[in-house]
Design a protein around this motif. Structure first.
Motif, mmCIF file in Angstrom:
data_model
loop_
_atom_site.group_PDB
_atom_site.id
_atom_site.type_symbol
_atom_site.label_atom_id
_atom_site.label_comp_id
_atom_site.label_asym_id
_atom_site.label_seq_id
_atom_site.Cartn_x
_atom_site.Cartn_y
_atom_site.Cartn_z
ATOM 1 N N THR A 62 36.009 4.782 16.400
ATOM 2 C CA THR A 62 36.213 4.133 17.691
ATOM 3 C C THR A 62 34.859 3.744 18.273
ATOM 4 O OG1 THR A 62 38.170 5.486 18.102
ATOM 5 C CG2 THR A 62 37.217 4.371 19.990
ATOM 6 N N THR A 63 34.475 2.497 18.081
ATOM 7 C CA THR A 63 33.200 2.016 18.602
ATOM 8 C C THR A 63 33.389 1.524 20.025
ATOM 9 O OG1 THR A 63 32.434 1.381 16.419
ATOM 10 C CG2 THR A 63 31.352 0.341 18.266
ATOM 11 N N THR A 64 32.549 1.997 20.947
ATOM 12 C CA THR A 64 32.641 1.559 22.334
ATOM 13 C C THR A 64 31.514 0.614 22.716
ATOM 14 O OG1 THR A 64 31.420 3.489 23.064
ATOM 15 C CG2 THR A 64 33.804 3.638 23.071
ATOM 16 N N PHE A 65 30.439 0.647 21.978
ATOM 17 C CA PHE A 65 29.308 -0.246 22.242
ATOM 18 C C PHE A 65 28.646 -0.557 20.912
ATOM 19 C CE2 PHE A 65 24.787 -1.001 22.829
ATOM 20 C CZ PHE A 65 24.782 -1.950 23.832
ATOM 21 N N PHE A 66 28.389 -1.821 20.682
ATOM 22 C CA PHE A 66 27.684 -2.232 19.474
ATOM 23 C C PHE A 66 26.632 -3.243 19.874
ATOM 24 C CE2 PHE A 66 26.898 -4.861 15.783
ATOM 25 C CZ PHE A 66 26.749 -3.909 14.781
ATOM 26 N N GLY A 67 25.385 -2.976 19.534
ATOM 27 C CA GLY A 67 24.290 -3.890 19.825
ATOM 28 C C GLY A 67 23.507 -4.155 18.560
ATOM 29 N N ALA A 68 23.085 -5.403 18.368
ATOM 30 C CA ALA A 68 22.362 -5.749 17.153
ATOM 31 C C ALA A 68 21.242 -6.739 17.440
ATOM 32 C CB ALA A 68 23.305 -6.349 16.121
ATOM 33 N N ALA A 69 20.109 -6.501 16.801
ATOM 34 C CA ALA A 69 19.007 -7.460 16.819
ATOM 35 C C ALA A 69 19.041 -8.297 15.549
ATOM 36 C CB ALA A 69 17.670 -6.741 16.942
ATOM 37 N N SER A 70 19.555 -7.702 14.476
ATOM 38 C CA SER A 70 19.699 -8.389 13.194
ATOM 39 C C SER A 70 20.720 -7.628 12.370
ATOM 40 C CB SER A 70 18.354 -8.444 12.453
ATOM 41 O OG SER A 70 17.998 -7.146 12.010
ATOM 42 N N ILE A 71 21.022 -8.117 11.192
ATOM 43 C CA ILE A 71 21.997 -7.449 10.328
ATOM 44 C C ILE A 71 21.534 -6.049 9.909
ATOM 45 C CG2 ILE A 71 21.169 -8.398 8.141
ATOM 46 C CD1 ILE A 71 24.230 -8.803 7.489
#
Length: 82
Positions: A62-71
């Motif tokens: 259960t992901t509540t927050f996902f942040g990405a700068a790159s793969i």
């Protein structure tokens, strides 16, 4: 930079409905929906994420927050591990 999300500020992904929140309406996510925050919002390794959650079900995925700068450079918050 301080970013306060409001319904009109960011596009949604999938179907988001609304229910009762703490002070107003809250987004209700169905497992495939989400809110897309602006690119570049996280621009260093020092930042704060704050949220209020009322999950009906929690799993190990259960992901509540996902942040990405790159793969290869990302972070995901899974509340069952808190």
């Amino acid at each position: 930079m301080i970013f306060h999300y409001k319904k009109r500020d960011a596009p949604t992904v999938g179907n988001i409905t609304y229910g009762n929140g703490i002070a107003d309406q809250a987004e209700v996510f169905n497992g495939v929906s989400g809110i897309r925050l602006p690119n570049g919002l996280i621009d260093s390794n020092t930042y704060t994420v704050s949220m209020w959650l009322n999950p009906k079900q929690l799993t190990d995925a259960t992901t509540t927050f996902f942040g990405a700068a790159s793969i290869n450079n990302w972070i995901s918050f899974v509340p069952i591990l808190w």
